[in-house]
Every structure is written in structure tokens, then in C-alpha cells.
Write an enzyme that holds these catalytic residues in place. Structure first.
Site, PDB file in Angstrom:
ATOM      1  N   ASN A 114     145.174  54.935 -55.192  1.00  0.00           N
ATOM      2  CA  ASN A 114     145.184  56.296 -54.009  1.00  0.00           C
ATOM      3  C   ASN A 114     144.427  55.682 -52.899  1.00  0.00           C
ATOM      4  O   ASN A 114     144.769  55.998 -51.626  1.00  0.00           O
ATOM      5  CB  ASN A 114     144.183  57.424 -54.237  1.00  0.00           C
ATOM      6  N   LYS A 137     139.971  43.199 -58.958  1.00  0.00           N
ATOM      7  CA  LYS A 137     141.290  43.640 -59.093  1.00  0.00           C
ATOM      8  C   LYS A 137     141.894  45.104 -58.690  1.00  0.00           C
ATOM      9  O   LYS A 137     141.238  45.964 -59.203  1.00  0.00           O
ATOM     10  CB  LYS A 137     141.320  43.524 -60.757  1.00  0.00           C
ATOM     11  N   GLY A 189     138.967  54.678 -61.206  1.00  0.00           N
ATOM     12  CA  GLY A 189     140.068  54.857 -61.999  1.00  0.00           C
ATOM     13  C   GLY A 189     139.883  56.854 -62.560  1.00  0.00           C
ATOM     14  O   GLY A 189     139.159  57.434 -62.481  1.00  0.00           O
ATOM     15  N   SER A 190     140.572  56.469 -63.664  1.00  0.00           N
ATOM     16  CA  SER A 190     141.060  57.972 -64.960  1.00  0.00           C
ATOM     17  C   SER A 190     139.649  57.620 -65.377  1.00  0.00           C
ATOM     18  O   SER A 190     139.231  56.643 -66.202  1.00  0.00           O
ATOM     19  CB  SER A 190     142.364  57.853 -65.031  1.00  0.00           C
ATOM     20  N   VAL A 191     140.101  58.968 -66.364  1.00  0.00           N
ATOM     21  CA  VAL A 191     138.578  59.066 -67.552  1.00  0.00           C
ATOM     22  C   VAL A 191     138.799  58.047 -68.950  1.00  0.00           C
ATOM     23  O   VAL A 191     138.544  57.236 -69.071  1.00  0.00           O
ATOM     24  CB  VAL A 191     138.577  60.417 -67.674  1.00  0.00           C
ATOM     25  N   PRO A 192     140.416  57.750 -68.792  1.00  0.00           N
ATOM     26  CA  PRO A 192     140.601  57.413 -70.037  1.00  0.00           C
ATOM     27  C   PRO A 192     140.518  55.902 -69.749  1.00  0.00           C
ATOM     28  O   PRO A 192     139.830  55.007 -71.176  1.00  0.00           O
ATOM     29  CB  PRO A 192     141.912  57.953 -71.105  1.00  0.00           C
ATOM     30  N   GLU A 211     133.729  55.355 -61.720  1.00  0.00           N
ATOM     31  CA  GLU A 211     134.429  56.647 -60.497  1.00  0.00           C
ATOM     32  C   GLU A 211     135.228  57.064 -60.882  1.00  0.00           C
ATOM     33  O   GLU A 211     136.124  56.124 -61.202  1.00  0.00           O
ATOM     34  CB  GLU A 211     134.211  55.756 -59.078  1.00  0.00           C
ATOM     35  N   CYS A 245     140.541  61.884 -55.950  1.00  0.00           N
ATOM     36  CA  CYS A 245     139.758  62.271 -56.999  1.00  0.00           C
ATOM     37  C   CYS A 245     139.320  63.849 -56.651  1.00  0.00           C
ATOM     38  O   CYS A 245     138.593  63.741 -57.800  1.00  0.00           O
ATOM     39  CB  CYS A 245     138.855  61.027 -57.737  1.00  0.00           C
ATOM     40  N   GLU A 348     143.650  67.105 -64.338  1.00  0.00           N
ATOM     41  CA  GLU A 348     143.662  66.566 -62.739  1.00  0.00           C
ATOM     42  C   GLU A 348     145.076  66.561 -62.767  1.00  0.00           C
ATOM     43  O   GLU A 348     146.269  66.137 -63.425  1.00  0.00           O
ATOM     44  CB  GLU A 348     143.006  65.718 -62.905  1.00  0.00           C
ATOM     45  N   GLU A 425     128.489  55.052 -55.218  1.00  0.00           N
ATOM     46  CA  GLU A 425     128.677  54.290 -54.345  1.00  0.00           C
ATOM     47  C   GLU A 425     128.042  54.650 -53.038  1.00  0.00           C
ATOM     48  O   GLU A 425     128.814  56.426 -52.669  1.00  0.00           O
ATOM     49  CB  GLU A 425     130.399  54.468 -54.500  1.00  0.00           C
TER      50      GLU A 425
HETATM   51  N1  LIG Z   1     135.531  58.862 -58.513  1.00  0.00           N
HETATM   52  C1  LIG Z   1     136.437  58.626 -57.665  1.00  0.00           C
HETATM   53  O1  LIG Z   1     135.727  57.936 -56.567  1.00  0.00           O
HETATM   54  C2  LIG Z   1     137.730  58.143 -57.553  1.00  0.00           C
HETATM   55  C3  LIG Z   1     138.495  57.796 -56.907  1.00  0.00           C
HETATM   56  C4  LIG Z   1     139.815  57.369 -57.009  1.00  0.00           C
HETATM   57  C5  LIG Z   1     140.340  57.604 -57.757  1.00  0.00           C
HETATM   58  N2  LIG Z   1     139.451  58.426 -59.284  1.00  0.00           N
HETATM   59  C6  LIG Z   1     140.515  58.613 -60.472  1.00  0.00           C
HETATM   60  O2  LIG Z   1     141.460  57.254 -60.670  1.00  0.00           O
HETATM   61  C7  LIG Z   1     142.515  58.120 -61.395  1.00  0.00           C
HETATM   62  C8  LIG Z   1     144.344  57.633 -61.076  1.00  0.00           C
HETATM   63  O3  LIG Z   1     144.097  56.358 -60.264  1.00  0.00           O
HETATM   64  P1  LIG Z   1     144.702  55.318 -61.377  1.00  0.00           P
HETATM   65  O4  LIG Z   1     146.194  55.789 -61.825  1.00  0.00           O
HETATM   66  O5  LIG Z   1     144.980  53.761 -61.022  1.00  0.00           O
HETATM   67  O6  LIG Z   1     143.939  54.858 -62.827  1.00  0.00           O
HETATM   68  P2  LIG Z   1     143.740  54.301 -64.311  1.00  0.00           P
HETATM   69  O7  LIG Z   1     142.990  54.631 -64.589  1.00  0.00           O
HETATM   70  O8  LIG Z   1     145.084  54.422 -64.342  1.00  0.00           O
HETATM   71  O9  LIG Z   1     144.190  52.273 -63.368  1.00  0.00           O
HETATM   72  C9  LIG Z   1     143.101  52.237 -62.635  1.00  0.00           C
HETATM   73  C10 LIG Z   1     142.335  50.488 -62.223  1.00  0.00           C
HETATM   74  O10 LIG Z   1     142.565  50.236 -64.124  1.00  0.00           O
HETATM   75  C11 LIG Z   1     142.797  49.655 -64.216  1.00  0.00           C
HETATM   76  N3  LIG Z   1     143.126  49.369 -65.451  1.00  0.00           N
HETATM   77  C12 LIG Z   1     143.849  50.266 -66.523  1.00  0.00           C
HETATM   78  N4  LIG Z   1     144.114  49.735 -67.997  1.00  0.00           N
HETATM   79  C13 LIG Z   1     142.812  48.898 -68.223  1.00  0.00           C
HETATM   80  C14 LIG Z   1     142.231  48.673 -69.234  1.00  0.00           C
HETATM   81  N5  LIG Z   1     142.696  49.043 -69.981  1.00  0.00           N
HETATM   82  N6  LIG Z   1     141.572  47.330 -68.254  1.00  0.00           N
HETATM   83  C15 LIG Z   1     140.335  47.125 -67.560  1.00  0.00           C
HETATM   84  N7  LIG Z   1     141.425  47.313 -66.683  1.00  0.00           N
HETATM   85  C16 LIG Z   1     142.535  48.840 -66.699  1.00  0.00           C
HETATM   86  C17 LIG Z   1     144.353  49.369 -63.671  1.00  0.00           C
HETATM   87  O11 LIG Z   1     145.226  48.552 -62.987  1.00  0.00           O
HETATM   88  C18 LIG Z   1     143.827  49.651 -62.182  1.00  0.00           C
HETATM   89  O12 LIG Z   1     143.594  48.550 -61.037  1.00  0.00           O
HETATM   90  C19 LIG Z   1     142.168  59.534 -61.234  1.00  0.00           C
HETATM   91  O13 LIG Z   1     142.198  59.818 -61.962  1.00  0.00           O
HETATM   92  C20 LIG Z   1     141.245  59.266 -59.756  1.00  0.00           C
HETATM   93  O14 LIG Z   1     140.919  61.054 -59.806  1.00  0.00           O
HETATM   94  C21 LIG Z   1     138.325  57.986 -58.957  1.00  0.00           C
HETATM   95  C1  LIG Z   2     139.477  61.247 -49.168  1.00  0.00           C
HETATM   96  N1  LIG Z   2     138.229  60.506 -49.185  1.00  0.00           N
HETATM   97  C2  LIG Z   2     136.858  61.693 -49.128  1.00  0.00           C
HETATM   98  C3  LIG Z   2     138.466  59.413 -48.707  1.00  0.00           C
HETATM   99  C4  LIG Z   2     137.620  60.457 -50.340  1.00  0.00           C
HETATM  100  C5  LIG Z   2     137.996  59.330 -51.501  1.00  0.00           C
HETATM  101  C6  LIG Z   2     137.147  59.302 -52.617  1.00  0.00           C
HETATM  102  C7  LIG Z   2     138.363  58.679 -53.652  1.00  0.00           C
HETATM  103  O1  LIG Z   2     139.401  58.940 -54.226  1.00  0.00           O
END
Ligand SMILES: NC(=O)c1ccc[n+]([C@@H]2O[C@H](COP(=O)([O-])OP(=O)(O)OC[C@H]3O[C@@H](n4cnc5c(N)ncnc54)[C@H](O)[C@@H]3O)[C@@H](O)[C@H]2O)c1
Ligand SMILES: C[N+](C)(C)CCCC=O
Length: 451
Positions: A114, A137, A189-192, A211, A245, A348, A425
Site C-alpha cells: 500500500n 523485499k 503487512g497483515s497479522v497472519p 507493523e 493500515c 479489516e 517506526e
Molecule cells: N502497521 C503498518 O504500518 C502497516 C502498513 C501497511 C500495511 N499494513 C498491513 O498490511 C496488510 C496489507 O498488505 P499485504 O497484503 O501486502 O500483506 P501480506 O502480509 O500479505 O504481505 C506483506 C509482505 O509479506 C510477504 N510475505 C507473505 N508471506 C510471507 C512469509 N511466509 N514469509 C515472509 N514474507 C512473507 C509478502 O510477499 C509481502 O511482501 C494489511 O493488513 C495492512 O493493515 C500495515
Molecule cells: C496514511 N499514512 C498517514 C501515510 C500512514 C501510512 C502508514 C500505513 O499504511
């Protein structure tokens, strides 16, 4: 073709070799390279922003702000690079101890799709300022702009391999996490996936920064400045096509002002210009992929089935420009009559879907706002300064906003409570997440042996 074991090993080796030079430089010397990188980003702002639009689908206006945030982050940590210092502790008999803040080594950064450029900068800037190197990555969905950042550091004079980018998905990420020469994992990335990262880190007892996702509440009290509350709710839901997020997607509005609030928020939502993300007038571009668009639309269908009212949007959007047909556009959606048990309120969605809920008392709304396993962000709108601070004290979230939403100045820490993550961060505290503390005891007398 995703990077496999050979490429991952090459990248880590190159980063390890860069670490050898970079970690021996003074903070001032590292800062010089980083400031030069920031200058290059400034001079290439438009080119990077355009590439981010192609990469991700967000509007050019937002992409420019992401590039600015990346540059500011690098400037900020360049400023901190020369301030890293330990402590001197006097001990009896003239002996003393001191602490040194040392880099960790090769850090791994794994990013979401994102904010591709911004995430790469938010991770690499503190890591490099502290003397580490990084293998990053990006998400395979948005592979391009992180490479531009690596090229920029190289052009600014960083040792070869200081920020190395490897491409790929889950397997590549997992190879990085398990690599024995990697000292730290920083993941967005995502929680899982975050849970898997933590599991992999545990094998090598590596520190993690996580994060993760959110389902954040935004509380709007009847004494709010309504105009600002509406603006805040839009900022909390529709940036980056709602794929943020920290979004405040559970909008709790005090009963007396609910009709007025919904009317205004719907009017403004319907006025959001959707379409070609490269046009100056566009405020909402395309979602990241067809499958993600379908997922977001299915959340809207589910909300309808569960009794929510669609006040506007929630439909696929087909732009009039024939070259944009087939793009992943949708109309931003406001759902009212939502209740706490609905799927749209619990999960979410990660798309432009705002769920509006009504509340009566402060105590009640706090209990409902905190009733989630997540805790990334939260917001409150009120004119009552005492209420604002009282409410924020009780909100269980890492980033709280009073009378605003979704601003992330790089000088202040950002990160989550509960399942939304570990570590922070931005801000000064992040130095602690990219360094380790060494304590040195210095004896000035004789060894007082018990033997
Ligand atoms: N808290 C924050 O700052 C923040 C910011 C942006 C997005 N997010 C969260 O990210 C999610 C959306 O992003 P997404 O769909 O790319 O998330 P995702 O968890 O599917 O993937 C994130 C990254 O992890 C990698 N990945 C996937 N499986 C992996 C594994 N087993 N081992 C190592 N790497 C692996 C992916 O290739 C990708 O680069 C949402 O839940 C969002 O809330 C959080
Ligand atoms: C939208 N902001 C403010 C840039 C926050 C980005 C952080 C994660 O998605």
C-alpha cells in the site's frame, strides 16, 4: 522469476560486506550519504511519484506526499545518525562502566503493497542511520519503486549492497527470515503473515519490528467542530483507496449529531473524484488488484446482508476514458446502521468502506472502541480538552489522534498495541529497534577475587 536461495544468499552476502564498511563510518559520514540520497529523491520527486502510481494505482497527489514522507524520513534519521551515544556510569573506586549503541548487522525489511516507496524508506532510513545494512523485499504486487530507492542510495555514495532489493513473495521472504547472517526482521503487512515472521524469527532469536493491520475506531462527540470531524472521517477512510493500515474505519458518532454527520460525510464522499490516478484532479485511483477489489466489494455485499445501510458507493466504477476500462475502481462507500457484531465492523476490509455506528455515552463508546484484538490507531473529535485527553488515555491503540486523523510526521513514533504489532517506526525511539546496547565495565583497581 522470484529470487530463490542463490539470489537471497548473494544479496545477504553483499549486504554483509557493505555493513563492514558502513558500520565503521562515523554518524556524520553516514549522514552525508543519506542527505545526498534525500536530495536525489527531491530532484526526482515527480518521476518516483509517477512510478508509484503505476506500481500501486493511488493518485499522483498522494504518491507525491508518499515520496515526500520517504525523503523527510531519510533526512530525519540522517540528523540522528551523529547523535547515537551511550552512557557513562561511575562505579566505586574510580571504576566505571559505559554503554555503546552498536548496529545489529544485516537487517531484513519486508514491505506491504500500500505504501511501497514510503515503507522502504521508513525501514531503511533508521536501519542505515544506525550503521546497519538492509536487504529489502517489496510486495510482489508492487515491486518497482523500492528498486529506485536502492539505486538512489547507491548514487548517493553508499557502499555497494548497502540496501539490496530482492523480489518475490512468501518463499523469498521466508528464505530471508531464516538466513543465518540476518540479524533482524522488520515487517509491514497483515497479522497472519506477521505471526509467521515472528515464528521464523524465534528460530534464530532475532528481534522483530512488526507493523500489522488495524480496525481502528474514530470517536466523534456531539461537541465536535462538525466540519473538521467530517474532514477527519474522510482522511481516516479514503486515503490510498482505503488501503491504509491505520484507517479509522469504525466511525462512532454520538447520537444527537448522527443525522447531520452522515448527511455531510455522504455528500463529500460522493464528490470524491475517481479515475485516472495520473490526473491532478483525481482524488481516488484504482485498488491494487482485481482480486482485492472483488474482496472489498464482497465485504459491502456481506454488510448489506447483515443489515447495514449503504448510504453511498460500494459499487464497481467504470471510468468514461476507454483506456481505463478494466481498471480496479470502485466508488467509496459509507455504511450506516452498523452494529458491533457486523463483519464490516469486525474485520479489516482494507478498501474505501466507512462503517458508521452510533453511541450515547463516553464510557460506552470507550468499551466498544477497545473491544478488538487490534490496536494500531484511534481518533477522537471533541472541543472539550479534558474529554480529549481522558478518552485518549483509555484508548488501547499505539497512535492516537485528537481532532485530526492519519497524519504521520516522521519525527513521531508510529506503531501498534495488541495484535497490531511490535516496535515502532519513525521518531527517536526507533533507534533502539535498530541497535543493540553493549555495556563495558572498566576496572581501575585490583581484582577483588573471592578465590
Ligand atoms: N502497521 C503498518 O504500518 C502497516 C502498513 C501497511 C500495511 N499494513 C498491513 O498490511 C496488510 C496489507 O498488505 P499485504 O497484503 O501486502 O500483506 P501480506 O502480509 O500479505 O504481505 C506483506 C509482505 O509479506 C510477504 N510475505 C507473505 N508471506 C510471507 C512469509 N511466509 N514469509 C515472509 N514474507 C512473507 C509478502 O510477499 C509481502 O511482501 C494489511 O493488513 C495492512 O493493515 C500495515
Ligand atoms: C496514511 N499514512 C498517514 C501515510 C500512514 C501510512 C502508514 C500505513 O499504511
Amino acid at each position: 522469476v522470484p529470487c530463490g536461495p542463490v539470489e537471497v544468499d548473494q544479496a545477504v552476502k553483499a549486504a554483509k560486506s557493505a555493513f563492514g564498511h558502513w558500520s565503521k563510518m562515523s554518524g556524520m559520514e553516514r549522514a552525508r550519504t543519506m542527505i545526498e540520497a534525500a536530495h536525489i529523491i527531491e530532484s526526482r520527486r515527480e518521476e518516483i511519484a509517477e512510478m508509484e502510481v503505476v506500481n500501486n494505482g493511488k493518485s499522483i497527489t498522494e504518491a507525491r506526499l508518499d515520496v515526500d514522507s520517504a525523503r523527510l524520513c531519510i533526512e530525519y534519521y540522517a540528523g540522528l545518525a551523529s547523535t547515537l551515544a551511550g552512557q557513562h556510569v561511575q562505579l566505586p573506586g574510580g571504576s566505571f562502566a559505559y554503554t555503546r549503541r552498536e548496529p545489529l548487522g544485516v537487517c531484513v525489511g519486508i514491505g506491504a503493497w500500500n505504501y511501497p516507496f514510503q515503507i522502504a524508506a521508513w525501514k531503511s532510513a533508521p536501519a542505515l542511520a544506525c550503521g546497519n545494512s538492509m536487504v529489502f523485499k517489496p510486495s510482489p504486487v508492487t515491486p518497482v519503486t523500492a528498486v529506485m530507492l536502492a539505486e538512489i542510495y547507491a548514487k548517493a555514495g553508499a557502499p555497494e549492497g548497502l540496501l539490496n532489493v530482492v523480489q518475490g513473495g512468501q518463499e523469498t521472504g521466508s528464505l530471508l527470515c531464516h538466513h543465518p547472517d540476518v540479524a533482524k526482521l522488520s515487517f509491514t503487512g497483515s497479522v497472519p503473515t506477521g505471526q509467521k515472521i515472528m515464528e521464523m524469527a524465534s528460530k534464530g532469536v532475532k528481534p522483530v519490528t512488526l507493523e500489522l493491520g488495524g480496525k481502528s475506531p474514530l470517536l466523534i462527540f456531539q461537541d465536535s467542530d462538525l466540519e473538521n470531524a467530517v474532514r477527519g472521517a474522510l482522511m481516516a477512510n479514503f486515503l490510498s483507496q482505503g488501503q491504509v493500515c491505520s484507517n479509522g474505519t469504525r466511525v462512532f458518532v454520538q447520537r444527537d449529531i448522527l443525522p447531520e454527520f452522515v448527511e455531510e460525510v455522504v455528500k463529500r464522499t460522493q464528490a470524491i473524484e475517481i479515475g485516472d490516478p495520473l490526473l491532478e484532479s483525481t482524488r481516488m485511483g484504482a485498488l491494487v488488484s482485481r482480486s482485492h477489489l472483488d474482496k472489498v466489494l464482497s465485504f459491502v455485499d456481506q454488510a448489506k446482508k447483515e443489515g447495514a445501510t449503504v448510504m453511498c458507493g460500494g459499487e464497481p466504477f467504470v471510468p468514461s476514458d476507454p483506456k481505463l476500462r478494466g481498471g480496479y475502481y470502485m466508488t467509496p462507500c459509507v455504511l450506516s446502521n452498523c452494529t458491533d457484531e457486523m463483519t464490516c465492523v469486525k474485520e479489516e476490509i482494507f478498501g474505501p468502506v466507512m462503517s458508521v455506528l452510533s453511541f450515547e455515552t463516553e464510557e460506552e463508546v470507550l468499551q466498544r472502541a477497545n473491544d478488538t484484538t487490534l490496536g494500531l490507531a484511534a481518533g477522537v473529535f471533541t472541543r472539550d480538552v479534558r474529554r480529549a485527553h481522558r478518552v485518549v488515555e483509555h484508548l488501547k491503540a499505539g497512535s492516537c489522534f485528537i481532532n485530526n486523523y492519519n497524519i504521520t510526521p516522521v519525527e513521531v513514533p508510529f506503531g501498534g498495541f495488541k495484535m497490531s504489532g511490535i516496535g515502532r517506526e519513525n521518531g527517536q525511539v526507533t533507534i533502539e529497534y535498530y541497535t543493540q546496547l553493549k555495556t563495558v565495565f572498566v576496572e581501575m583497581g585490583d581484582v577483588d577475587s573471592l578465590f
